[in-house]
Design a protein around this motif. Sequence first.
Motif, PDB file in Angstrom:
ATOM      1  N   UNK A 116       0.821  -1.218   0.000  1.00  0.00           N
ATOM      2  CA  UNK A 116       0.000   0.000   0.000  1.00  0.00           C
ATOM      3  C   UNK A 116       0.850   1.260   0.000  1.00  0.00           C
ATOM      4  N   UNK A 117       1.787   1.325  -0.962  1.00  0.00           N
ATOM      5  CA  UNK A 117       2.643   2.497  -1.097  1.00  0.00           C
ATOM      6  C   UNK A 117       1.847   3.645  -1.703  1.00  0.00           C
ATOM      7  N   UNK A 118       1.914   4.806  -1.109  1.00  0.00           N
ATOM      8  CA  UNK A 118       1.190   5.947  -1.671  1.00  0.00           C
ATOM      9  C   UNK A 118       1.808   6.378  -2.991  1.00  0.00           C
ATOM     10  N   UNK A 119       0.975   6.744  -3.927  1.00  0.00           N
ATOM     11  CA  UNK A 119       1.463   7.314  -5.171  1.00  0.00           C
ATOM     12  C   UNK A 119       1.868   6.317  -6.236  1.00  0.00           C
ATOM     13  N   UNK A 120       1.701   5.010  -5.994  1.00  0.00           N
ATOM     14  CA  UNK A 120       2.063   4.019  -7.002  1.00  0.00           C
ATOM     15  C   UNK A 120       0.830   3.185  -7.319  1.00  0.00           C
ATOM     16  N   UNK A 121       0.465   3.168  -8.594  1.00  0.00           N
ATOM     17  CA  UNK A 121      -0.651   2.347  -9.045  1.00  0.00           C
ATOM     18  C   UNK A 121      -0.206   1.539 -10.253  1.00  0.00           C
ATOM     19  N   UNK A 122      -0.812   0.374 -10.420  1.00  0.00           N
ATOM     20  CA  UNK A 122      -0.459  -0.471 -11.555  1.00  0.00           C
ATOM     21  C   UNK A 122      -1.664  -1.270 -12.017  1.00  0.00           C
ATOM     22  N   UNK A 123      -1.720  -1.490 -13.320  1.00  0.00           N
ATOM     23  CA  UNK A 123      -2.641  -2.480 -13.852  1.00  0.00           C
ATOM     24  C   UNK A 123      -1.768  -3.600 -14.429  1.00  0.00           C
ATOM     25  N   UNK A 124      -2.320  -4.433 -15.283  1.00  0.00           N
ATOM     26  CA  UNK A 124      -1.553  -5.593 -15.752  1.00  0.00           C
ATOM     27  C   UNK A 124      -0.419  -5.254 -16.706  1.00  0.00           C
ATOM     28  N   UNK A 125      -0.407  -4.049 -17.282  1.00  0.00           N
ATOM     29  CA  UNK A 125       0.641  -3.714 -18.255  1.00  0.00           C
ATOM     30  C   UNK A 125       1.309  -2.368 -18.022  1.00  0.00           C
ATOM     31  N   UNK A 126       0.782  -1.551 -17.119  1.00  0.00           N
ATOM     32  CA  UNK A 126       1.369  -0.222 -16.922  1.00  0.00           C
ATOM     33  C   UNK A 126       1.368   0.164 -15.449  1.00  0.00           C
ATOM     34  N   UNK A 127       2.223   1.116 -15.136  1.00  0.00           N
ATOM     35  CA  UNK A 127       2.381   1.568 -13.755  1.00  0.00           C
ATOM     36  C   UNK A 127       2.585   3.080 -13.756  1.00  0.00           C
ATOM     37  N   UNK A 128       2.073   3.744 -12.735  1.00  0.00           N
ATOM     38  CA  UNK A 128       2.243   5.182 -12.552  1.00  0.00           C
ATOM     39  C   UNK A 128       2.826   5.427 -11.177  1.00  0.00           C
ATOM     40  N   UNK A 129       3.782   6.348 -11.123  1.00  0.00           N
ATOM     41  CA  UNK A 129       4.429   6.694  -9.863  1.00  0.00           C
ATOM     42  C   UNK A 129       4.371   8.204  -9.700  1.00  0.00           C
ATOM     43  N   UNK A 130       3.780   8.658  -8.593  1.00  0.00           N
ATOM     44  CA  UNK A 130       3.785  10.067  -8.228  1.00  0.00           C
ATOM     45  C   UNK A 130       4.890  10.248  -7.192  1.00  0.00           C
ATOM     46  N   UNK A 131       6.035  10.754  -7.645  1.00  0.00           N
ATOM     47  CA  UNK A 131       7.212  10.856  -6.789  1.00  0.00           C
ATOM     48  C   UNK A 131       6.994  11.755  -5.584  1.00  0.00           C
ATOM     49  N   UNK A 132       6.099  12.734  -5.691  1.00  0.00           N
ATOM     50  CA  UNK A 132       5.827  13.642  -4.576  1.00  0.00           C
ATOM     51  C   UNK A 132       5.265  12.910  -3.361  1.00  0.00           C
ATOM     52  N   UNK A 133       4.598  11.793  -3.601  1.00  0.00           N
ATOM     53  CA  UNK A 133       4.042  11.035  -2.492  1.00  0.00           C
ATOM     54  C   UNK A 133       5.045  10.073  -1.863  1.00  0.00           C
ATOM     55  N   UNK A 134       6.209   9.920  -2.502  1.00  0.00           N
ATOM     56  CA  UNK A 134       7.233   9.012  -1.988  1.00  0.00           C
ATOM     57  C   UNK A 134       8.405   9.732  -1.341  1.00  0.00           C
ATOM     58  N   UNK A 135       8.776  10.873  -1.889  1.00  0.00           N
ATOM     59  CA  UNK A 135       9.909  11.648  -1.362  1.00  0.00           C
ATOM     60  C   UNK A 135       9.554  13.127  -1.344  1.00  0.00           C
ATOM     61  N   UNK A 136      10.232  13.876  -0.485  1.00  0.00           N
ATOM     62  CA  UNK A 136       9.992  15.318  -0.377  1.00  0.00           C
ATOM     63  C   UNK A 136      10.756  16.047  -1.486  1.00  0.00           C
ATOM     64  N   UNK A 137      10.018  16.589  -2.438  1.00  0.00           N
ATOM     65  CA  UNK A 137      10.622  17.304  -3.564  1.00  0.00           C
ATOM     66  C   UNK A 137      10.356  18.808  -3.492  1.00  0.00           C
ATOM     67  N   UNK A 138       9.968  19.286  -2.320  1.00  0.00           N
ATOM     68  CA  UNK A 138       9.605  20.695  -2.174  1.00  0.00           C
ATOM     69  C   UNK A 138      10.807  21.607  -1.942  1.00  0.00           C
ATOM     70  N   UNK A 139      11.982  21.035  -1.728  1.00  0.00           N
ATOM     71  CA  UNK A 139      13.173  21.825  -1.407  1.00  0.00           C
ATOM     72  C   UNK A 139      14.067  22.008  -2.620  1.00  0.00           C
ATOM     73  N   UNK A 140      14.983  22.978  -2.528  1.00  0.00           N
ATOM     74  CA  UNK A 140      16.001  23.167  -3.566  1.00  0.00           C
ATOM     75  C   UNK A 140      16.894  21.945  -3.630  1.00  0.00           C
ATOM     76  N   UNK A 141      17.336  21.548  -4.783  1.00  0.00           N
ATOM     77  CA  UNK A 141      17.068  22.125  -6.102  1.00  0.00           C
ATOM     78  C   UNK A 141      15.846  21.532  -6.781  1.00  0.00           C
ATOM     79  N   UNK A 142      15.213  20.517  -6.149  1.00  0.00           N
ATOM     80  CA  UNK A 142      14.116  19.783  -6.792  1.00  0.00           C
ATOM     81  C   UNK A 142      12.957  20.685  -7.198  1.00  0.00           C
ATOM     82  N   UNK A 143      12.618  21.674  -6.377  1.00  0.00           N
ATOM     83  CA  UNK A 143      11.466  22.525  -6.681  1.00  0.00           C
ATOM     84  C   UNK A 143      11.762  23.515  -7.809  1.00  0.00           C
TER      85      UNK A 143
END
Length: 164
Positions: A116-143
């Motif tokens: 039950x990882x937040x931000x990761x969904x998959x069906x039988x052939x594809x996957x989507x990852x929302x990196x903002x829900x896995x790591x903090x990207x609000x700081x420099x230089x990421x933002x």
Amino acid sequence: MGSETSSLRLSEHLLNNELKHYAMDYAGEYIDTYQLGFSQGHIDLFVKLNIKTIGEVNATFRLTVTDFRFSSSVHTVHFDYLEDVRSGGNIGQNLLLKAFKLQKGTVLQSVLALKQLPGITADETSCSVDLEQLVDLSKDPWNRMDLRYGDSRNGILELYFSIR
């Protein structure tokens, strides 16, 4: 993107050896090791998993990046995948793995349902990852960074970036 774009070339060796301990610290209890390969526009990922009731599992994923968005407003990766998952254990563990696969369609889907990882969904052939829900990207230089996928071949993952 910003006024100047530069390329970032990451080798298999760098990601599989030099930076491996960082990835393994983040990977959690189920992953024993991994190996990345970059060829013909694909990312090949070998993962050795240890799932308590099933035992050792060897999983190979062929990933094809279909959408990569990394900017101030969005940090997502979408890819198509093929998986080949085999038990490294005995016959009983092999049967448990087959039952595990049947629960959700693919092992990736089953593992994601289990973890039950937040931000990761998959069906039988594809996957989507929302990196903002896995790591903090609000700081420099990421933002301030715009990043886009270039290619993956000849042992190199190529990304393009600019900083605003």
